[in-house]
Design a protein around this motif. Structure first.
Motif, PDB file in Angstrom:
ATOM      1  N   ILE A  83     -10.565  10.615  -3.190  1.00  0.00           N
ATOM      2  CA  ILE A  83     -10.045   9.255  -3.286  1.00  0.00           C
ATOM      3  C   ILE A  83     -11.219   8.297  -3.215  1.00  0.00           C
ATOM      4  O   ILE A  83     -12.004   8.323  -2.275  1.00  0.00           O
ATOM      5  CB  ILE A  83      -9.048   8.957  -2.154  1.00  0.00           C
ATOM      6  CG1 ILE A  83      -7.869   9.942  -2.211  1.00  0.00           C
ATOM      7  CG2 ILE A  83      -8.544   7.523  -2.246  1.00  0.00           C
ATOM      8  CD1 ILE A  83      -6.896   9.790  -1.061  1.00  0.00           C
ATOM      9  N   GLN A  84     -11.342   7.454  -4.236  1.00  0.00           N
ATOM     10  CA  GLN A  84     -12.443   6.508  -4.315  1.00  0.00           C
ATOM     11  C   GLN A  84     -11.875   5.126  -4.611  1.00  0.00           C
ATOM     12  O   GLN A  84     -10.702   4.977  -4.940  1.00  0.00           O
ATOM     13  CB  GLN A  84     -13.423   6.927  -5.419  1.00  0.00           C
ATOM     14  CG  GLN A  84     -13.932   8.356  -5.288  1.00  0.00           C
ATOM     15  CD  GLN A  84     -14.540   8.860  -6.586  1.00  0.00           C
ATOM     16  OE1 GLN A  84     -14.779   8.103  -7.509  1.00  0.00           O
ATOM     17  NE2 GLN A  84     -14.788  10.156  -6.650  1.00  0.00           N
ATOM     18  N   VAL A 104     -10.756   3.469   2.501  1.00  0.00           N
ATOM     19  CA  VAL A 104     -11.413   3.376   1.196  1.00  0.00           C
ATOM     20  C   VAL A 104     -11.407   1.936   0.702  1.00  0.00           C
ATOM     21  O   VAL A 104     -12.400   1.427   0.175  1.00  0.00           O
ATOM     22  CB  VAL A 104     -10.709   4.308   0.182  1.00  0.00           C
ATOM     23  CG1 VAL A 104     -11.161   3.995  -1.238  1.00  0.00           C
ATOM     24  CG2 VAL A 104     -10.997   5.762   0.505  1.00  0.00           C
ATOM     25  N   ILE A 105     -10.282   1.253   0.901  1.00  0.00           N
ATOM     26  CA  ILE A 105     -10.165  -0.136   0.453  1.00  0.00           C
ATOM     27  C   ILE A 105     -11.089  -1.045   1.254  1.00  0.00           C
ATOM     28  O   ILE A 105     -11.768  -1.919   0.711  1.00  0.00           O
ATOM     29  CB  ILE A 105      -8.701  -0.598   0.565  1.00  0.00           C
ATOM     30  CG1 ILE A 105      -7.842   0.154  -0.459  1.00  0.00           C
ATOM     31  CG2 ILE A 105      -8.589  -2.107   0.348  1.00  0.00           C
ATOM     32  CD1 ILE A 105      -6.362   0.037  -0.211  1.00  0.00           C
ATOM     33  N   GLU A 106     -11.130  -0.854   2.564  1.00  0.00           N
ATOM     34  CA  GLU A 106     -11.986  -1.690   3.401  1.00  0.00           C
ATOM     35  C   GLU A 106     -13.461  -1.492   3.074  1.00  0.00           C
ATOM     36  O   GLU A 106     -14.276  -2.403   3.227  1.00  0.00           O
ATOM     37  CB  GLU A 106     -11.736  -1.388   4.885  1.00  0.00           C
ATOM     38  CG  GLU A 106     -10.406  -1.902   5.402  1.00  0.00           C
ATOM     39  CD  GLU A 106     -10.252  -3.403   5.242  1.00  0.00           C
ATOM     40  OE1 GLU A 106     -11.245  -4.130   5.444  1.00  0.00           O
ATOM     41  OE2 GLU A 106      -9.144  -3.849   4.900  1.00  0.00           O
ATOM     42  N   PRO A 133      -0.783  13.668   6.437  1.00  0.00           N
ATOM     43  CA  PRO A 133      -0.279  12.649   7.372  1.00  0.00           C
ATOM     44  C   PRO A 133      -1.188  11.428   7.493  1.00  0.00           C
ATOM     45  O   PRO A 133      -0.713  10.321   7.746  1.00  0.00           O
ATOM     46  CB  PRO A 133      -0.191  13.407   8.705  1.00  0.00           C
ATOM     47  CG  PRO A 133      -0.063  14.844   8.312  1.00  0.00           C
ATOM     48  CD  PRO A 133      -0.874  14.999   7.065  1.00  0.00           C
ATOM     49  N   ASP A 134      -2.498  11.635   7.324  1.00  0.00           N
ATOM     50  CA  ASP A 134      -3.428  10.518   7.478  1.00  0.00           C
ATOM     51  C   ASP A 134      -3.780   9.869   6.139  1.00  0.00           C
ATOM     52  O   ASP A 134      -4.761   9.126   6.045  1.00  0.00           O
ATOM     53  CB  ASP A 134      -4.709  10.980   8.174  1.00  0.00           C
ATOM     54  CG  ASP A 134      -5.469  12.040   7.375  1.00  0.00           C
ATOM     55  OD1 ASP A 134      -4.908  12.565   6.386  1.00  0.00           O
ATOM     56  OD2 ASP A 134      -6.621  12.344   7.744  1.00  0.00           O
ATOM     57  N   CYS A 135      -2.961  10.120   5.116  1.00  0.00           N
ATOM     58  CA  CYS A 135      -3.266   9.591   3.783  1.00  0.00           C
ATOM     59  C   CYS A 135      -3.354   8.070   3.780  1.00  0.00           C
ATOM     60  O   CYS A 135      -4.271   7.496   3.188  1.00  0.00           O
ATOM     61  CB  CYS A 135      -2.209  10.054   2.783  1.00  0.00           C
ATOM     62  SG  CYS A 135      -2.329   9.242   1.173  1.00  0.00           S
ATOM     63  N   MET A 136      -2.410   7.394   4.438  1.00  0.00           N
ATOM     64  CA  MET A 136      -2.411   5.934   4.419  1.00  0.00           C
ATOM     65  C   MET A 136      -3.666   5.379   5.086  1.00  0.00           C
ATOM     66  O   MET A 136      -4.256   4.409   4.606  1.00  0.00           O
ATOM     67  CB  MET A 136      -1.155   5.398   5.109  1.00  0.00           C
ATOM     68  CG  MET A 136       0.147   5.755   4.401  1.00  0.00           C
ATOM     69  SD  MET A 136       0.187   5.237   2.666  1.00  0.00           S
ATOM     70  CE  MET A 136       0.041   3.479   2.845  1.00  0.00           C
ATOM     71  N   GLN A 137      -4.086   6.014   6.174  1.00  0.00           N
ATOM     72  CA  GLN A 137      -5.303   5.562   6.839  1.00  0.00           C
ATOM     73  C   GLN A 137      -6.516   5.790   5.947  1.00  0.00           C
ATOM     74  O   GLN A 137      -7.431   4.957   5.891  1.00  0.00           O
ATOM     75  CB  GLN A 137      -5.488   6.299   8.169  1.00  0.00           C
ATOM     76  CG  GLN A 137      -6.657   5.785   8.998  1.00  0.00           C
ATOM     77  CD  GLN A 137      -6.510   4.321   9.361  1.00  0.00           C
ATOM     78  OE1 GLN A 137      -5.496   3.912   9.929  1.00  0.00           O
ATOM     79  NE2 GLN A 137      -7.511   3.510   9.023  1.00  0.00           N
ATOM     80  N   LEU A 186       0.826  -1.206   0.000  1.00  0.00           N
ATOM     81  CA  LEU A 186       0.000   0.000   0.000  1.00  0.00           C
ATOM     82  C   LEU A 186       0.864   1.262   0.000  1.00  0.00           C
ATOM     83  O   LEU A 186       0.520   2.258  -0.641  1.00  0.00           O
ATOM     84  CB  LEU A 186      -0.941   0.003   1.205  1.00  0.00           C
ATOM     85  CG  LEU A 186      -1.995   1.115   1.227  1.00  0.00           C
ATOM     86  CD1 LEU A 186      -2.890   1.040  -0.010  1.00  0.00           C
ATOM     87  CD2 LEU A 186      -2.841   1.026   2.494  1.00  0.00           C
ATOM     88  N   VAL A 187       1.984   1.217   0.703  1.00  0.00           N
ATOM     89  CA  VAL A 187       2.907   2.356   0.697  1.00  0.00           C
ATOM     90  C   VAL A 187       3.361   2.656  -0.730  1.00  0.00           C
ATOM     91  O   VAL A 187       3.448   3.816  -1.149  1.00  0.00           O
ATOM     92  CB  VAL A 187       4.128   2.064   1.590  1.00  0.00           C
ATOM     93  CG1 VAL A 187       5.196   3.141   1.417  1.00  0.00           C
ATOM     94  CG2 VAL A 187       3.706   1.975   3.052  1.00  0.00           C
TER      95      VAL A 187
END
Length: 264
Positions: A99-100, A80-82, A71-75, A45-46
């Motif tokens: 982001i979709q 979105v994936i979940e 900073p919270d982009c990964m979360q 994911l990174v």
């Protein structure tokens, strides 16, 4: 790319990944295996975030860059994936920065069985390509018959897929999954760019190498991982050095790393 394609309101920069949904019974039966899969998913994911960010910068989509730099982009990406309802989510960004995730069903779930036998979602070990028996399972890879001109849409994954669709049509493999058939694209300098749906790795002088982005192909998440892990380095691959019958590795985020054989 046709200028109208980028102006199309449905045009997106995208990345595709594999997400397995585990039920309660799965989690109780095999916690270590599932934990290992989650670690692999985070590692990839990174790199998906890196490729989305690079694409946004290349297209000068400043709103998207700002979203992916938070900073919270990964979360946000994880959420979105979940929220996607299948095992094949496709995170995408529009030019406004949203982001979709688009989901594509991948058939009946076999989560634990898949993980128990799956070593494909990590870069292979260094060393010569494994030999294949006459009936060995691999992707048969042909060469495209027409060169492809490198452009933003070959360097970065977007919803504009015309060059890749055309290459697959010329090869007669439009309905074949990459695990069965693939086609190598090359640029006007006769350098291999990539396969139509995969990164491709060649064994040269005792080391694995992958065509660099300077040749015109994409920097996929699995390609980034292969480079970062030390499995391979980048170097140009001229078309005339690709040999009939040689074994190569292919990779994409959905299927992981798998073997292919050149057929010229």
């Amino acid at each position: 790319m046709d200028a109208s394609a980028e102006q199309d309101p449905t045009f997106r920069i995208i990345t595709t990944l594999k997400n397995i949904l585990f039920n309660t019974e799965d989690i109780q039966q095999s916690r270590p295996l599932i934990s290992q899969w989650h670690e692999i998913s985070k590692t990839l994911l990174v790199r998906h975030q890196r490729r989305l960010r690079a694409a946004a910068q290349a297209y000068n989509w400043t709103n998207v860059c700002e979203q992916l730099d938070k900073p919270d982009c990964m979360q946000t990406l994880e959420n979105v994936i979940e929220d996607a309802t299948s095992r094949h989510p496709q995170p995408e960004n529009d030019r406004d920065g949203s982001i979709q995730a688009e989901s594509v069903p991948m058939g009946e779930a076999k989560s634990l069985r898949t993980l128990e036998t799956d070593s494909s979602h990590q870069p292979p070990s260094n060393g010569p390509p494994p030999s294949l028996s006459a009936n060995g399972r691999c992707s048969i890879i042909c060469l495209d018959t027409v060169s492809t001109v490198p452009a933003l849409h070959t360097l970065h994954k977007t919803t504009y897929r015309a060059p890749y669709d055309a290459a697959r049509e010329r090869a007669g493999i439009t309905k074949c999954p990459p695990g069965e058939r693939e086609v190598l694209l090359f640029n006007p300098e006769w350098e291999v760019m990539e396969a139509s749906l995969c990164a491709v790795y060649f064994y040269r002088h005792g080391k694995w190498v992958v065509p660099p982005s300077e040749s015109g192909g994409m920097v996929s998440a699995t390609k980034l991982w292969a480079i970062d892990s030390g499995f391979c380095t980048e170097r140009p691959i001229k078309l005339d050095e690709v040999e009939d019958g040689e074994n190569v590795w292919l990779s994409n985020a959905l299927r992981g790393f798998f073997l292919g054989k050149i057929s010229i």
